[in-house]
Design a protein around this motif. Structure first.
Motif, mmCIF file in Angstrom:
data_model
loop_
_atom_site.group_PDB
_atom_site.id
_atom_site.type_symbol
_atom_site.label_atom_id
_atom_site.label_comp_id
_atom_site.label_asym_id
_atom_site.label_seq_id
_atom_site.Cartn_x
_atom_site.Cartn_y
_atom_site.Cartn_z
ATOM 1 N N VAL A 13 0.884 -1.166 -0.059
ATOM 2 C CA VAL A 13 -0.011 0.059 0.144
ATOM 3 C C VAL A 13 0.844 1.347 -0.071
ATOM 4 N N ASP A 32 10.160 2.653 6.542
ATOM 5 C CA ASP A 32 9.868 1.311 7.082
ATOM 6 C C ASP A 32 10.752 0.923 7.983
ATOM 7 N N ARG A 34 11.185 -2.169 8.566
ATOM 8 C CA ARG A 34 12.016 -3.579 8.084
ATOM 9 C C ARG A 34 13.072 -2.841 6.960
ATOM 10 N N ARG A 44 1.318 -14.169 1.529
ATOM 11 C CA ARG A 44 -0.206 -14.154 0.949
ATOM 12 C C ARG A 44 -0.356 -14.007 -0.451
ATOM 13 N N ALA A 47 -6.644 -12.007 -4.229
ATOM 14 C CA ALA A 47 -7.388 -11.596 -5.322
ATOM 15 C C ALA A 47 -7.366 -10.447 -5.481
ATOM 16 N N LEU A 126 8.894 4.599 12.731
ATOM 17 C CA LEU A 126 8.189 5.719 13.427
ATOM 18 C C LEU A 126 8.020 5.704 14.856
ATOM 19 N N ASN A 271 -4.710 -1.287 5.399
ATOM 20 C CA ASN A 271 -4.951 -1.931 6.717
ATOM 21 C C ASN A 271 -4.661 -1.187 7.744
ATOM 22 N N PHE A 284 -6.796 -5.054 -0.097
ATOM 23 C CA PHE A 284 -5.651 -4.460 -0.739
ATOM 24 C C PHE A 284 -6.288 -3.909 -1.926
ATOM 25 N N ASN A 285 -7.225 -4.368 -2.349
ATOM 26 C CA ASN A 285 -8.243 -3.586 -3.483
ATOM 27 C C ASN A 285 -8.867 -2.435 -3.113
#
Ligand SMILES: Cc1cc2nc3c(=O)[nH]c(=O)nc-3n(C[C@H](O)[C@H](O)[C@H](O)COP(=O)(O)OP(=O)(O)OC[C@H]3O[C@@H](n4cnc5c(N)ncnc54)[C@H](O)[C@@H]3O)c2cc1C
Length: 374
Positions: A13, A32, A34, A44, A47, A126, A271, A284-285
Motif C-alpha cells: 500500500v 519502513d 524493516r 499471502r 485476489a 516511526l 490496513n 488491498f483492493n
C-alpha cells in the motif's frame, strides 16, 4: 527542509501510494521499520479486482506481475440449496479479477520505485509525530524530519486510537491445493458451517483460504498432509477433487477500522485505516482505491496536508469504504452461522442472485470496481 508527503510503511500500500503521488507530480518518501525488500517475503496470495488491475496498470507495474485471471466465480453453501455463478463473459470483461502473490506485487512495485527514483528508507521506525499549523514533525528511529502530510500505511491499526472492532473468533488457514483436473480459471467461494472456504485459481493450483475456529486452525496446521487433505476435501464437498496440499500457515481474523481515516496533517490508508476479514478479498483492493483518491486530491492542492484536502479525501472515500466494510462484515455474519433458518434464507438469496441477472451483475460490479460501480 519540509517534505511534501512522508509515507510510513513500505508494504504494497505504501509503495502504491508513492507511485500514485509520483504520477501526479507530488514528491514522497517512504520509511519502513524493516529492511528494504522485506515485503517480498509476504506469503499471502491476493485476489485482485478488475479495477485493481487497471490501477496497477496505470502505475506501470501490471506487466511485471504474474497473475492468473479469474473467468468465473462460483458461490454456494455446503449442505444447503442455492448457488450462483458470476462470469466474465456475462459481465463483458476480460476477467472478473486476477490472483497474484503479494510478494510478486511487492517486488514489481519496489522495482518501479527504484526506476522512478523514489526514496525508500529501510530500518527507519516511526516513534512519534507532532502536528503543527503548517507542518508535522516526524520522529523516526534514525532522526527527525518535517512534512506537510504524513500518510500511514503501516499495515495495522495501533492500540491507542478509537477503533470500531469485531472479533470473529476465527482463524484463516492458508494453503495450496492441487486439483485433480485443471481449474479452468474458476474461483470458488463456499460457505461451510465453520466459515467461508475460498479457492482461488493460482498458476496450476488453487490458493485456498479456509476459515475456522482458532483451535481447529492450530490443529489442522499440525496435521499430516493426508489427514489435512481429507479434512479439506470433506469440507469442500465433491465438486472439486484435490490431490495434494502444501505450504500452510494461519492468520487470526477480525474487523478493525478507524472511525476517521484522517487527522490534522495525517491520513491512514489500507490496513492502517481498516483491517478487513479476507473473505471477500477486499483489503488491498480497497487500499488501492484509497491511494488513487488521495493522489488525486493532493495533486490539485498547493499544501497536500491542508485541512480542506483531507476533508475532501475523507468525503470522497466515505461511500466506498463504508460499503466495502459493511459487505465484508455482513457476509461473515450471514454465512458463518449454522442457524437452520438463516441457512434457508442464504440458499434463497443465492438462488435469487442466480435467477436475477441484474442483481448478480450489480454484485459482480461492486466486487470488481468498488462503489464507483454505481
Ligand atoms: C489471509 C489474508 C488474505 C487476504 N486476501 C486478500 C485478497 O484476496 N485481496 C485483497 O485485496 N486483500 C487481501 N488481504 C488483505 C491484504 O493482504 C492487505 O490489505 C495488504 O497486504 C495490506 O498491505 P499494507 O501495505 O497495508 O500492509 P503490510 O503489507 O503489512 O505493510 C506494512 C508495512 O509497514 C511497516 N511498518 C509497520 N509499523 C511501522 C512503523 N512504526 N514504522 C515504520 N514502518 C512500519 C511494516 O514493516 C510493513 O512493511 C488478505 C489478508 C489476509 C490476512
Amino acid at each position: 527542509m519540509t517534505q511534501p508527503v512522508v509515507i510510513i510503511g513500505g508494504g504494497p500500500v505504501g509503495m502504491s501510494l508513492a507511485l500514485a503521488l509520483h504520477k501526479q507530480g507530488v514528491a514522497a518518501e517512504i520509511h519502513d521499520l524493516r529492511p528494504r525488500g522485506a515485503a517480498a517475503g509476504d506469503q499471502r496470495i491476493l485476489a485482485l479486482s478488475h479495477g485493481s488491475q487497471q490501477i496497477l496498470a496505470n502505475l506501470g507495474v501490471w506487466s511485471a506481475i504474474k497473475a492468473t485471471p479469474i473467468f468465473d466465480i462460483h458461490v454456494s453453501q455446503r449442505g444447503a440449496a442455492g448457488r450462483t455463478r458470476i462470469s466474465a463473459r456475462e459481465e463483458k470483461v476480460a476477467a472478473l479479477g486476477y490472483v497474484a502473490s503479494s510478494s510478486d506485487i511487492a517486488m514489481a512495485l519496489d522495482n518501479a520505485l527504484e526506476a522512478a527514483n523514489i526514496s525508500y528508507i529501510g530500518e527507519s521506525r516511526l516513534l512519534d509525530v507532532t502536528p503543527a499549523d503548517d507542518t508535522i514533525t516526524i520522529d523516526l528511529s534514525d532522526g527527525s524530519l518535517h512534512a506537510q502530510l504524513v500518510a500511514y500505511a503501516e499495515g495495522r491499526i495501533g492500540e491507542s486510537v478509537h477503533v470500531v472492532e469485531r472479533d470473529y473468533d476465527q482463524h484463516a488457514l492458508i494453503c495450496r491445493l492441487t486439483p485433480a483436473k485443471p481449474h479452468r480459471n474458476v474461483a470458488w467461494e463456499r460457505f461451510t458451517q465453520h466459515g467461508p472456504f475460498a479457492l482461488l485459481p493460482f498458476e496450476g493450483d488453487y490458493a485456498a483460504v479456509y476459515v475456522c475456529a482458532p483451535q481447529d486452525a492450530e490443529r489442522l496446521k499440525g496435521m499430516p498432509d493426508a489427514a489435512l487433505l481429507a479434512h479439506l476435501q470433506n469440507q469442500f464437498g465433491p465438486r472439486v477433487q484435490f490431490t495434494a496440499v502444501s505450504g500452510r500457515f494461519i492468520y487470526p481474523l477480525g474487523l478493525r477500522y478507524r472511525e476517521h481515516p484522517t487527522a490534522p496533517r495525517q491520513v491512514w490508508l489500507g490496513n492502517a485505516a481498516q483491517t478487513l476479514h479476507p473473505v471477500a478479498g477486499q483489503g488491498f483492493n480497497l487500499a488501492l482505491r484509497d491511494c488513487m483518491a488521495l493522489a488525486h486530491c493532493v495533486a490539485v492542492a498547493t499544501d497536500p496536508g491542508a485541512a480542506e484536502v483531507l476533508t475532501r479525501y475523507a468525503a470522497n472515500r466515505r461511500l466506498d469504504r463504508r460499503g466495502t466494510i459493511g459487505i465484508t462484515d455482513g457476509l461473515i455474519r450471514l454465512f458463518s452461522n449454522d442457524n437452520p433458518i438463516l441457512k434457508h434464507a442464504r440458499g434463497a438469496g443465492l438462488i435469487a442472485l442466480d435467477l436475477v441477472p441484474p442483481l448478480r451483475s450489480f454484485l459482480a460490479r461492486r466486487m470488481m470496481f468498488g462503489a464507483r460501480a454505481w
